[in-house]
Scaffold this motif. Structure first.
Motif, mmCIF file in Angstrom:
data_model
loop_
_atom_site.group_PDB
_atom_site.id
_atom_site.type_symbol
_atom_site.label_atom_id
_atom_site.label_comp_id
_atom_site.label_asym_id
_atom_site.label_seq_id
_atom_site.Cartn_x
_atom_site.Cartn_y
_atom_site.Cartn_z
ATOM 1 N N LEU A 76 22.871 37.036 75.746
ATOM 2 C CA LEU A 76 23.036 35.583 75.739
ATOM 3 C C LEU A 76 24.469 35.177 75.398
ATOM 4 N N VAL A 77 25.057 35.770 74.363
ATOM 5 C CA VAL A 77 26.419 35.358 73.976
ATOM 6 C C VAL A 77 27.474 35.875 74.938
ATOM 7 N N GLY A 111 24.221 49.972 82.531
ATOM 8 C CA GLY A 111 25.001 49.263 83.542
ATOM 9 C C GLY A 111 24.912 47.755 83.423
ATOM 10 N N ILE A 112 24.529 47.255 82.250
ATOM 11 C CA ILE A 112 24.385 45.820 82.030
ATOM 12 C C ILE A 112 25.658 45.237 81.416
ATOM 13 N N THR A 130 28.097 43.006 83.528
ATOM 14 C CA THR A 130 28.281 43.450 84.908
ATOM 15 C C THR A 130 27.474 42.521 85.815
ATOM 16 N N ASP A 131 27.518 42.766 87.108
ATOM 17 C CA ASP A 131 26.673 41.987 88.024
ATOM 18 C C ASP A 131 25.198 42.145 87.650
ATOM 19 N N LYS A 132 24.815 43.357 87.287
ATOM 20 C CA LYS A 132 23.439 43.624 86.866
ATOM 21 C C LYS A 132 23.095 42.813 85.618
ATOM 22 N N GLY A 133 24.026 42.714 84.679
ATOM 23 C CA GLY A 133 23.812 41.930 83.467
ATOM 24 C C GLY A 133 23.752 40.439 83.748
ATOM 25 N N ARG A 134 24.648 39.960 84.629
ATOM 26 C CA ARG A 134 24.647 38.534 84.980
ATOM 27 C C ARG A 134 23.380 38.142 85.723
ATOM 28 N N ALA A 135 22.750 39.097 86.413
ATOM 29 C CA ALA A 135 21.495 38.814 87.118
ATOM 30 C C ALA A 135 20.368 38.490 86.139
ATOM 31 N N VAL A 140 16.988 35.109 80.817
ATOM 32 C CA VAL A 140 17.361 34.838 79.428
ATOM 33 C C VAL A 140 17.340 33.338 79.158
ATOM 34 N N ARG A 141 17.837 32.551 80.091
ATOM 35 C CA ARG A 141 17.832 31.086 79.914
ATOM 36 C C ARG A 141 16.393 30.541 79.898
#
Length: 151
Positions: A76-77, A111-112, A130-135, A140-141
């Motif tokens: 989240l942060v 890979g997050i 990463t892109d995987k984390g942003r996905a 999360v929201r």
């Protein structure tokens, strides 16, 4: 960990149920028959409930990963952009240095999160999704919205 994981699974399941009406109109085959579709309890309805698909192992793996203590808060942060270790620590104040370091290594291995060494003077390290984390951002929201509404 057993109670924590199951509570997280309940939270994510509830967050996914709070999605838009379009999301809720997915075909019943994806989720198994609901009580509303099978009517009142009867031998036929009970049989239909037994025909539901088992929990998806990938879903379970995702819940276990994101549901680990402090992992969701770290993600989240990091969503608005890169942060240094001390900045993450400041934004998640109850998190110990040891556990933050452990979680960042786990997220990097998955890979997050990406660890970047900056060639400043003095050298700095920052962490970014990463892109995987942003996905994971919509998930999360949605969980955050659910938590504000229900907890």
């Amino acid at each position: 960990m057993g109670g924590e994981g199951s509570k997280t699974a309940e939270l994510i399941a509830a967050a996914s149920r709070s999605q838009t009406a379009a999301d809720r109109t997915a075909p019943a085959a994806d989720f198994g028959p609901s009580n509303a579709e099978s009517g009142p309890a009867s031998p036929t309805a009970a049989g239909a409930r037994c025909e539901r698909e088992p929990c998806c192992s990938l879903y379970h793996q995702a819940v276990e990963l994101i549901g680990k203590r402090w992992t969701g808060a770290i993600i989240l942060v990091l969503m608005p952009g890169p942060l240094r270790f001390c900045e993450i620590k400041r934004l998640v104040p109850q998190l110990s240095d040891r556990l933050l370091s452990e979680r960042l290594k786990e997220l990097e291995a998955e890979g997050i999160v990406e660890r970047r060494e900056l060639r400043d003077s003095p050298p700095r390290v920052e962490y970014t999704l990463t892109d995987k984390g942003r996905a994971l951002e919509p998930v999360v929201r949605a969980l955050k919205r659910w938590a504000h509404a229900w907890l």
